[in-house]
Design an enzyme around this catalytic site. Sequence first.
Site, PDB file in Angstrom:
ATOM      1  N   LYS A  34       0.830  -1.204   0.000  1.00 19.92           N
ATOM      2  CA  LYS A  34       0.000   0.000   0.000  1.00 19.92           C
ATOM      3  C   LYS A  34       0.871   1.263   0.000  1.00 19.92           C
ATOM      4  CE  LYS A  34      -3.530  -0.207   2.576  1.00 19.92           C
ATOM      5  NZ  LYS A  34      -4.923  -0.082   2.960  1.00 19.92           N
ATOM      6  N   ARG A 103      -3.320   2.968   8.618  1.00 19.73           N
ATOM      7  CA  ARG A 103      -3.629   1.677   7.991  1.00 19.73           C
ATOM      8  C   ARG A 103      -2.390   0.804   7.942  1.00 19.73           C
ATOM      9  NH1 ARG A 103      -6.684   5.092   4.351  1.00 19.73           N
ATOM     10  NH2 ARG A 103      -8.828   4.344   4.145  1.00 19.73           N
ATOM     11  N   GLY A 112      -8.150  -7.575   4.566  1.00 11.47           N
ATOM     12  CA  GLY A 112      -9.034  -7.723   5.717  1.00 11.47           C
ATOM     13  C   GLY A 112      -8.380  -8.353   6.928  1.00 11.47           C
ATOM     14  N   MET A 114      -5.644  -7.270   8.596  1.00  4.23           N
ATOM     15  CA  MET A 114      -5.087  -6.375   9.599  1.00  4.23           C
ATOM     16  C   MET A 114      -5.928  -5.103   9.694  1.00  4.23           C
ATOM     17  SD  MET A 114      -1.114  -7.155   9.486  1.00  4.23           S
ATOM     18  CE  MET A 114      -0.988  -6.646   7.807  1.00  4.23           C
ATOM     19  N   ARG A 347      -3.503  -1.760  -6.114  1.00  4.43           N
ATOM     20  CA  ARG A 347      -2.671  -2.954  -5.973  1.00  4.43           C
ATOM     21  C   ARG A 347      -3.081  -3.932  -7.066  1.00  4.43           C
ATOM     22  NH1 ARG A 347      -5.575  -4.996  -0.444  1.00  4.43           N
ATOM     23  NH2 ARG A 347      -7.634  -5.151  -1.327  1.00  4.43           N
ATOM     24  N   HIS A 463     -16.117  -8.996   2.551  1.00  7.34           N
ATOM     25  CA  HIS A 463     -15.038  -9.859   3.022  1.00  7.34           C
ATOM     26  C   HIS A 463     -15.162 -11.281   2.474  1.00  7.34           C
ATOM     27  CE1 HIS A 463     -13.282 -12.675   5.992  1.00  7.34           C
ATOM     28  NE2 HIS A 463     -12.272 -11.838   5.905  1.00  7.34           N
ATOM     29  N   SER A 771      11.778 -44.516 -14.370  1.00  9.20           N
ATOM     30  CA  SER A 771      10.696 -43.627 -13.921  1.00  9.20           C
ATOM     31  C   SER A 771      10.792 -43.521 -12.404  1.00  9.20           C
ATOM     32  CB  SER A 771       9.341 -44.204 -14.337  1.00  9.20           C
ATOM     33  OG  SER A 771       8.318 -43.347 -13.882  1.00  9.20           O
ATOM     34  N   CYS A 838       6.866 -40.536 -11.883  1.00  6.79           N
ATOM     35  CA  CYS A 838       5.447 -40.875 -11.837  1.00  6.79           C
ATOM     36  C   CYS A 838       4.886 -40.866 -10.413  1.00  6.79           C
ATOM     37  CB  CYS A 838       5.172 -42.205 -12.532  1.00  6.79           C
ATOM     38  SG  CYS A 838       5.988 -43.585 -11.727  1.00  6.79           S
ATOM     39  N   TYR A 858      10.242 -36.345 -18.894  1.00  9.78           N
ATOM     40  CA  TYR A 858       8.811 -36.087 -18.700  1.00  9.78           C
ATOM     41  C   TYR A 858       8.425 -36.171 -17.238  1.00  9.78           C
ATOM     42  CZ  TYR A 858       8.161 -41.135 -18.179  1.00  9.78           C
ATOM     43  OH  TYR A 858       8.229 -42.426 -17.730  1.00  9.78           O
TER      44      TYR A 858
END
Length: 891
Positions: A34, A103, A112, A114, A347, A463, A771, A838, A858
């Site tokens: 902020k 704030r 919400g 704090m 923000r 909220h 694998s 896997c 993979y």
Amino acid sequence: MDRSADPSVQKYVYVFGRGHADGSAGKKSLLGGKGANLAEMTNLGVPVPPGFTITTDVCRQHLMSHAMPEGVEEAVSEALERLEGFTGKRFGDDEDPLLVSVRSGAAVSMPGMMDTILNLGLTEKSVAGLARVSGDERFAWDSYRRFLQMYGDVVLGVDHRLFEWRLTKHREESGVHEDSELTPAHLKELVAEYRGVIEDHGSGLFPDDPREQLWGAIHAVFESWRTPRAIAYRKAYGIPHDLGTAVNVQAMVYGNRGPSSGTGVAFTRNPATGERQLYGEFLINAQGEDVVSGTRDPLSIDGMGEHLPGAAEQLIETAARLERHYRDMQDLEFTVEGGRLYLLQTRTGKRTARAAVRIAVEMADEGVIDRNEAVLRVAPERLEEVLHPTVDPSAEFTPLAVGNPASPGAAIGRLVLTAREAIEAKAAGEPCILVREETSPDDFEAMVAAEAIVTCRGGRSSHAAVVARGMGKCCVVGTRALRIDEAAGLIRANERTVKRGDWLTVDGASGEIIPGRVPTIQPEPDEHFERLMSWADEVRRLAVRANADTPGDASTARRHGAEGIGLCRTEHMFAGEERIDTVREMILASTAEERQRALDRLLPMQRDDFIGIFRAMDGLPVTIRLLDPPLHEFLPDDEAEIVRLAGATGRSPDDIRAEVDRMHEANPMLGNRGCRLAFERPDLTRMQTRAILEAALAVQADGGDPRPEIMIPLVGHVAELENQRALAIETARHVFDERNDRIDFAIGTMIELPRACLTAGEIAGRAEFFSFGTNDLTQTTLGISRDDSGSFLPAYLDAGIYAEDPFQRIDREGVGRLMRIAVDEGRAARPGLKIGICGEHGGDPESVRLCEELGLDYVSCSPFRVPVARLAAAHAVLAPAERPAATRIRA
Ligand code: PEP
Ligand code: MG
């Protein structure tokens, strides 16, 4: 002294005002999101009320020592003086007081979680002065009662409901609906009552000295960093506990100064769908907390032009400018005072996963970002949300009530009415729907526990809505027809009731609350999703396969982009009464002939399964693992089942019991399973190999292109693999001779034991592929039982002994190191050796990143996680740096 003039002195306070700010958006970790953005907006020339930010450094030092570091008071005094200069008002003046908001603002947004205090600086004396200079007595007393309420709650620990009850009582007594309709006389009475409430219930008296008020507020904001709800929020989102929050002190502007004033929140694009449109809501003649708290029903931003024409136009222009500047969707808070617009916050906006995808794709189309950035804009973990279920449109039902859809998805659960019930239901493994009048930040844990959240009051930025969207959880708000009767344990609407514990379905897309369980369907990914995935596919190096055991799963996986099957667990094919009984006959057989008869019956069943899977994965590799679990897992463990089996197989229950006892193992996961069992029962390997190859030949004969890979489980020694390999090759020769046909196939092995990793060079001599079975590899490397870890692992995670659950995210230092050895030594012995994973980790984005680093070919994961893995594989290429692990420091 100007602390900023001396570089050796730490700067504790950053001022912004009159078009200039000490800080900037780049200083988020020091000024919080902020504060950094207020500075940035000031420098951009966006109208922002002037103020200053006390850094997160101060918070961290304060949290450690419970005292302000030396020099902070002095710096705050200097900043206050500058603020007085900017506004032409004095803090503490009785006639025309400078009032401020205080704030919190951490580097990572925690909406919400704090605290905020508005109108700070008002006193018994200056409230009269404010009434005189503003010429508006109602406004002055309304500001004062709000200040008392917030200060009492945040700083002096008074239960906010004690204030709200009195406010409601006054509204009812004077017969008005809105707080703004209360007269000055009512407000004065309310103020006197509030002071009484604070005296009776507060941890201290309400201070009449504005400086004392300010320090009380600053301390309280710092302390709010470690409230249980803030800690719970950080845990849920993996936010480090040692960041601390900044404190923003800003000159007040008033949205509650009459009909040409107001306050609101807006997103530069729709946070639910991603659509490019200013989206939000506002209230006339109100202060910010009225919108967020959901206590009043706001108006849609589309109608703002009618009420506040100039400000609405300026808001649209400013929103577009901020979005261009930040190159991302913004979430704005604004206030209009006497027709003038002020931005109080910008923000990066939280959004649903679907919106995240659409915004990223459209911003790339608009040329704001490039395609790679678009790919990086969407967190892989969130993709599953895009694939959320919806309520089946063909289902017939009458909803109990309809509210505002606030976060998509469809959820089914049992009705709960309190946070505690939700948490208990979750602990008991029961899905639940939390229905509340409205939620508060204290409900956070319950919201995590619930399948969906429904509220009776509040708008789409209340909220409940904001938090649910952030979690990707189905949520409906403002369901006005719904009445909650907590004492009777039910909800009621339109003359119908649903009792606590009854089933409820919630449609987050339509806002419908439906009694009972309504069928849901899986959604089809949309065009934006497909495009983003295609961009991800262009950059990723790792292939993505799926773990699938049935033709249905294989088709789902292919639809989600799987490029083959990395693990088909053949034991899963033995489920179902007919099959399991045949398997049991095979296990219990006392003669070779009896066993062969059972195997002969199993062969066509397995062959048909494989035919279906090869068809679904035509042209793509399918790795089929030979039987892995210990045989006794297939045997009955309760008396009724033993008796049933005895009847079905013509054996005596005693015989079966004796066999079950004989096969009992103290530690079956380390016992006779995998290739050990196959060594003891080579006929099993023969039957399975035959089923695989006969299926492949059948599909090939039909013009298909099956690509079978046979995988041997639990190999720890090359001789084990040699034994199984010889059996498979011998069987293949028989099958090919009988059919007078042949097909290419590969034989490889699971790497799931530490010894296999450490001797990978030898094993690679006999394996065409590896694998990694990281489930067993984690179990055996850490010495933690997969089945028993529940008794201590949660406590370990809580205490930070393990930063992550090693069964969800690969333990880099231990398991990861063994994998590295196996990859290096395996490929040294057999260049080009194909290697995949896997274990469950194949669908975890952070583990996918490790697989990229290790150079695997993979990853393989469950069908619904395939898109997650595809995107994670792209992220691993585009942003290879490891993300910081969750902190071990506890607040
Ligand atoms: C593994 O161990 O990682 C694996 C994939 O096999 P399973 O989970 O079936 O033991
Ligand atoms: Mg395994």
